[in-house]
Motif scaffolding. Structure first.
Motif, PDB file in Angstrom:
ATOM      1  N   SER A   7       0.809  -1.225   0.000  1.00 20.51           N
ATOM      2  CA  SER A   7       0.000   0.000   0.000  1.00 20.51           C
ATOM      3  C   SER A   7       0.838   1.268   0.000  1.00 20.51           C
ATOM      4  CB  SER A   7      -0.907   0.031   1.233  1.00 20.51           C
ATOM      5  OG  SER A   7      -1.793  -1.057   1.242  1.00 20.51           O
ATOM      6  N   GLY A   8       2.153   1.155   0.254  1.00 20.49           N
ATOM      7  CA  GLY A   8       2.906   2.391   0.479  1.00 20.49           C
ATOM      8  C   GLY A   8       4.282   2.415  -0.147  1.00 20.49           C
ATOM      9  N   ARG A   9       5.241   2.742   0.715  1.00 21.98           N
ATOM     10  CA  ARG A   9       6.626   3.013   0.326  1.00 21.98           C
ATOM     11  C   ARG A   9       7.290   1.880  -0.447  1.00 21.98           C
ATOM     12  NH1 ARG A   9       9.887   3.572   5.790  1.00 21.98           N
ATOM     13  NH2 ARG A   9       9.045   1.458   5.931  1.00 21.98           N
ATOM     14  N   GLY A  10       7.067   0.658  -0.030  1.00 19.02           N
ATOM     15  CA  GLY A  10       7.554  -0.488  -0.802  1.00 19.02           C
ATOM     16  C   GLY A  10       9.016  -0.837  -0.609  1.00 19.02           C
ATOM     17  N   SER A  11       9.575  -0.526   0.571  1.00 14.43           N
ATOM     18  CA  SER A  11      10.988  -0.892   0.753  1.00 14.43           C
ATOM     19  C   SER A  11      11.160  -2.403   0.907  1.00 14.43           C
ATOM     20  CB  SER A  11      11.607  -0.145   1.933  1.00 14.43           C
ATOM     21  OG  SER A  11      11.093  -0.604   3.153  1.00 14.43           O
ATOM     22  N   ASN A  12      10.183  -3.077   1.487  1.00 10.51           N
ATOM     23  CA  ASN A  12      10.265  -4.546   1.547  1.00 10.51           C
ATOM     24  C   ASN A  12      10.119  -5.147   0.155  1.00 10.51           C
ATOM     25  OD1 ASN A  12      10.531  -5.850   4.353  1.00 10.51           O
ATOM     26  ND2 ASN A  12       9.113  -4.142   4.716  1.00 10.51           N
ATOM     27  N   LEU A  13       9.208  -4.574  -0.629  1.00 11.03           N
ATOM     28  CA  LEU A  13       9.095  -4.997  -2.025  1.00 11.03           C
ATOM     29  C   LEU A  13      10.449  -4.866  -2.705  1.00 11.03           C
ATOM     30  CD1 LEU A  13       7.756  -5.575  -4.803  1.00 11.03           C
ATOM     31  CD2 LEU A  13       7.274  -3.118  -4.917  1.00 11.03           C
ATOM     32  N   GLN A  14      11.122  -3.730  -2.482  1.00 10.70           N
ATOM     33  CA  GLN A  14      12.417  -3.503  -3.121  1.00 10.70           C
ATOM     34  C   GLN A  14      13.426  -4.568  -2.710  1.00 10.70           C
ATOM     35  OE1 GLN A  14      12.807  -0.765  -5.372  1.00 10.70           O
ATOM     36  NE2 GLN A  14      14.419  -2.209  -5.941  1.00 10.70           N
ATOM     37  N   HIS A  57       2.700  -9.978   1.428  1.00  8.46           N
ATOM     38  CA  HIS A  57       2.142  -8.698   1.821  1.00  8.46           C
ATOM     39  C   HIS A  57       3.292  -7.873   2.386  1.00  8.46           C
ATOM     40  CE1 HIS A  57      -2.072 -10.635   2.489  1.00  8.46           C
ATOM     41  NE2 HIS A  57      -1.421 -11.177   1.498  1.00  8.46           N
ATOM     42  N   ALA A  58       3.459  -6.681   1.850  1.00  6.18           N
ATOM     43  CA  ALA A  58       4.585  -5.856   2.272  1.00  6.18           C
ATOM     44  C   ALA A  58       4.067  -4.446   2.508  1.00  6.18           C
ATOM     45  CB  ALA A  58       5.663  -5.875   1.193  1.00  6.18           C
ATOM     46  N   GLY A  59       3.669  -4.173   3.757  1.00  6.50           N
ATOM     47  CA  GLY A  59       3.057  -2.888   4.030  1.00  6.50           C
ATOM     48  C   GLY A  59       1.710  -2.773   3.351  1.00  6.50           C
ATOM     49  N   TYR A  60       0.973  -3.876   3.308  1.00  9.02           N
ATOM     50  CA  TYR A  60      -0.371  -3.880   2.708  1.00  9.02           C
ATOM     51  C   TYR A  60      -1.368  -3.608   3.835  1.00  9.02           C
ATOM     52  CZ  TYR A  60      -4.393  -5.481  -0.027  1.00  9.02           C
ATOM     53  OH  TYR A  60      -5.592  -5.556  -0.692  1.00  9.02           O
ATOM     54  N   ASN A 113       3.131 -12.405   5.413  1.00  6.44           N
ATOM     55  CA  ASN A 113       3.114 -11.000   5.826  1.00  6.44           C
ATOM     56  C   ASN A 113       4.377 -10.712   6.630  1.00  6.44           C
ATOM     57  OD1 ASN A 113       2.022  -8.369   6.255  1.00  6.44           O
ATOM     58  ND2 ASN A 113       1.418  -8.989   8.326  1.00  6.44           N
ATOM     59  N   VAL A 114       4.812  -9.468   6.603  1.00 13.64           N
ATOM     60  CA  VAL A 114       5.907  -9.050   7.474  1.00 13.64           C
ATOM     61  C   VAL A 114       5.354  -8.029   8.449  1.00 13.64           C
ATOM     62  CG1 VAL A 114       6.722  -7.204   5.913  1.00 13.64           C
ATOM     63  CG2 VAL A 114       8.298  -8.237   7.561  1.00 13.64           C
ATOM     64  N   HIS A 115       5.747  -8.168   9.713  1.00 12.26           N
ATOM     65  CA  HIS A 115       5.270  -7.231  10.730  1.00 12.26           C
ATOM     66  C   HIS A 115       6.469  -6.790  11.571  1.00 12.26           C
ATOM     67  CE1 HIS A 115       2.409  -5.262  13.351  1.00 12.26           C
ATOM     68  NE2 HIS A 115       3.065  -5.761  14.374  1.00 12.26           N
ATOM     69  N   PRO A 116       6.563  -5.483  11.874  1.00 12.15           N
ATOM     70  CA  PRO A 116       7.745  -4.988  12.551  1.00 12.15           C
ATOM     71  C   PRO A 116       7.683  -5.069  14.078  1.00 12.15           C
ATOM     72  CG  PRO A 116       6.437  -3.145  11.822  1.00 12.15           C
ATOM     73  CD  PRO A 116       5.705  -4.387  11.399  1.00 12.15           C
ATOM     74  N   SER A 117       7.416  -6.258  14.599  1.00 11.79           N
ATOM     75  CA  SER A 117       7.565  -6.519  16.043  1.00 11.79           C
ATOM     76  C   SER A 117       7.806  -8.003  16.191  1.00 11.79           C
ATOM     77  CB  SER A 117       6.308  -6.118  16.826  1.00 11.79           C
ATOM     78  OG  SER A 117       5.268  -7.059  16.626  1.00 11.79           O
ATOM     79  N   VAL A 177      14.596  -2.042  12.846  1.00 10.40           N
ATOM     80  CA  VAL A 177      13.780  -3.234  12.562  1.00 10.40           C
ATOM     81  C   VAL A 177      13.657  -3.444  11.051  1.00 10.40           C
ATOM     82  CG1 VAL A 177      11.469  -4.237  12.765  1.00 10.40           C
ATOM     83  CG2 VAL A 177      12.507  -3.097  14.744  1.00 10.40           C
ATOM     84  N   LEU A 178      13.500  -2.344  10.323  1.00  7.25           N
ATOM     85  CA  LEU A 178      13.292  -2.438   8.874  1.00  7.25           C
ATOM     86  C   LEU A 178      14.474  -3.142   8.194  1.00  7.25           C
ATOM     87  CD1 LEU A 178      11.090  -1.573   6.816  1.00  7.25           C
ATOM     88  CD2 LEU A 178      12.452   0.476   6.389  1.00  7.25           C
ATOM     89  N   ALA A 179      15.673  -2.854   8.673  1.00  6.76           N
ATOM     90  CA  ALA A 179      16.851  -3.516   8.086  1.00  6.76           C
ATOM     91  C   ALA A 179      16.729  -5.027   8.244  1.00  6.76           C
ATOM     92  CB  ALA A 179      18.119  -2.999   8.762  1.00  6.76           C
ATOM     93  N   GLU A 180      16.175  -5.465   9.363  1.00  8.11           N
ATOM     94  CA  GLU A 180      15.976  -6.916   9.565  1.00  8.11           C
ATOM     95  C   GLU A 180      14.860  -7.450   8.679  1.00  8.11           C
ATOM     96  OE1 GLU A 180      18.031  -8.834  11.293  1.00  8.11           O
ATOM     97  OE2 GLU A 180      19.165  -6.986  11.610  1.00  8.11           O
ATOM     98  N   GLU A 181      13.796  -6.658   8.491  1.00  4.36           N
ATOM     99  CA  GLU A 181      12.719  -7.086   7.583  1.00  4.36           C
ATOM    100  C   GLU A 181      13.280  -7.340   6.183  1.00  4.36           C
ATOM    101  OE1 GLU A 181       9.031  -4.745   7.693  1.00  4.36           O
ATOM    102  OE2 GLU A 181       9.845  -3.693   9.436  1.00  4.36           O
ATOM    103  N   HIS A 182      14.131  -6.420   5.752  1.00  3.22           N
ATOM    104  CA  HIS A 182      14.677  -6.512   4.392  1.00  3.22           C
ATOM    105  C   HIS A 182      15.568  -7.740   4.216  1.00  3.22           C
ATOM    106  CE1 HIS A 182      14.150  -1.866   3.937  1.00  3.22           C
ATOM    107  NE2 HIS A 182      13.013  -2.531   3.918  1.00  3.22           N
TER     108      HIS A 182
HETATM  109  C1  GRF Z   1       7.076  -2.334   7.282  1.00  2.00           C
HETATM  110  O1  GRF Z   1       7.676  -1.986   8.495  1.00  2.00           O
HETATM  111  C2  GRF Z   1       6.148  -3.491   7.445  1.00  2.00           C
HETATM  112  O2  GRF Z   1       6.596  -4.422   8.370  1.00  2.00           O
HETATM  113  C3  GRF Z   1       4.899  -2.821   7.971  1.00  2.00           C
HETATM  114  O3  GRF Z   1       4.824  -1.611   7.256  1.00  2.00           O
HETATM  115  C4  GRF Z   1       6.115  -1.247   6.813  1.00  2.00           C
HETATM  116  C5  GRF Z   1       6.046  -1.179   5.322  1.00  2.00           C
HETATM  117  O4  GRF Z   1       7.223  -0.657   4.801  1.00  2.00           O
HETATM  118  N1  GRF Z   1       3.761  -3.680   7.846  1.00  2.00           N
HETATM  119  P1  GRF Z   1       7.524  -0.743   3.263  1.00  2.00           P
HETATM  120  O5  GRF Z   1       6.280  -0.260   2.510  1.00  2.00           O
HETATM  121  O6  GRF Z   1       7.861  -2.173   2.922  1.00  2.00           O
HETATM  122  O7  GRF Z   1       8.692   0.178   3.057  1.00  2.00           O
END
Ligand code: GRF
Length: 207
Positions: A15-22, A92-95, A113-117, A176-181
């Motif tokens: 839905s947004g920035r898409g850094s996980n997508l990247q 799902h990446a920020g969906y 799905n990825v969740h930042p906790s 946390v985001l660095a770990e998600e990636h």
């Molecule tokens: C990430 O922190 C994800 O875990 C959460 O929303 C953020 C989305 O970031 N659900 P991005 O759009 O992937 O940059």
């Protein structure tokens, strides 16, 4: 477990920035990575995630929620779009939309799905705010299968980070985001390699 001949067909919902997508798109470019993103779908026309998809030469599809009467109708269109592209796994990446049973059933065991906790702590909105308010000393990222709840599905992988005394939501989110990636492309690879099995809540990753 045998390796597939064709890369796993992944559809990313964002839905947004898409850094996980990247991070996933970047992983797909590494030689031998066993998955590829075949479509990125967003409920927001201006989501940066759609631009990232286009820049990577991946189909970017906007589904406008206003074109559908209710969540069920939207999700049925989503399922149709994914099935038409023979998507085998969704990420799902920020969906930001809550999923209806129609979607959950269609992609049972095939939606991540990825969740930042560190779930089950701090599900839902503002997880970093929740973590800081609670005073935890460790937080992190979770990749899990989706189910009908909010951030409740079986956990595939987690990575922890320290919480510092002077952290703000932004500094904690960045750590946390660095770990998600790192984690999300790994989990997709494990699934594509056929190494992930689920029994009830328990997910096992074969070595
Ligand atoms: C990430 O922190 C994800 O875990 C959460 O929303 C953020 C989305 O970031 N659900 P991005 O759009 O992937 O940059």
């Amino acid at each position: 477990m045998s390796r597939r001949l064709e890369p796993l067909r992944v559809g990313v919902l964002a839905s947004g920035r898409g850094s996980n997508l990247q991070a996933i798109l970047d992983a797909c470019r590494t030689p031998g990575y066993p998955a590829r993103v075949v479509v990125v779908i967003s409920d927001r026309e201006r989501a940066a995630a759609l631009d990232r998809a286009r820049a990577a030469g991946v189909e970017a599809l906007w589904l406008n929620p206003k074109d559908f009467g209710d969540r069920e109708a939207f999700d049925l269109a989503l399922v149709r779009a994914l099935e038409a592209r023979r998507v085998e796994l969704t990420a799902h990446a920020g969906y930001m939309r809550i999923l209806s049973p129609a979607y959950i059933q269609a992609f049972a065991g095939r939606a991540l799905n990825v969740h930042p906790s560190l779930l089950p702590a701090f599900p839902g909105l503002h997880p970093h705010r929740q973590a800081l308010a609670h005073g935890v000393k460790v937080s992190g990222a979770t990749v899990h299968f989706t189910d009908e709840g909010v951030d409740t599905g079986p956990i595939v992988a987690q990575a922890s980070v320290p919480v510092h005394d002077d952290d703000t939501e932004d500094t904690l989110a960045a750590r946390v985001l660095a770990e998600e990636h790192r984690l999300y492309p790994d989990v997709i690879r494990w699934i594509a390699e056929g190494r992930v099995s689920v029994r009830g809540r328990i997910v096992t990753v074969a070595p």
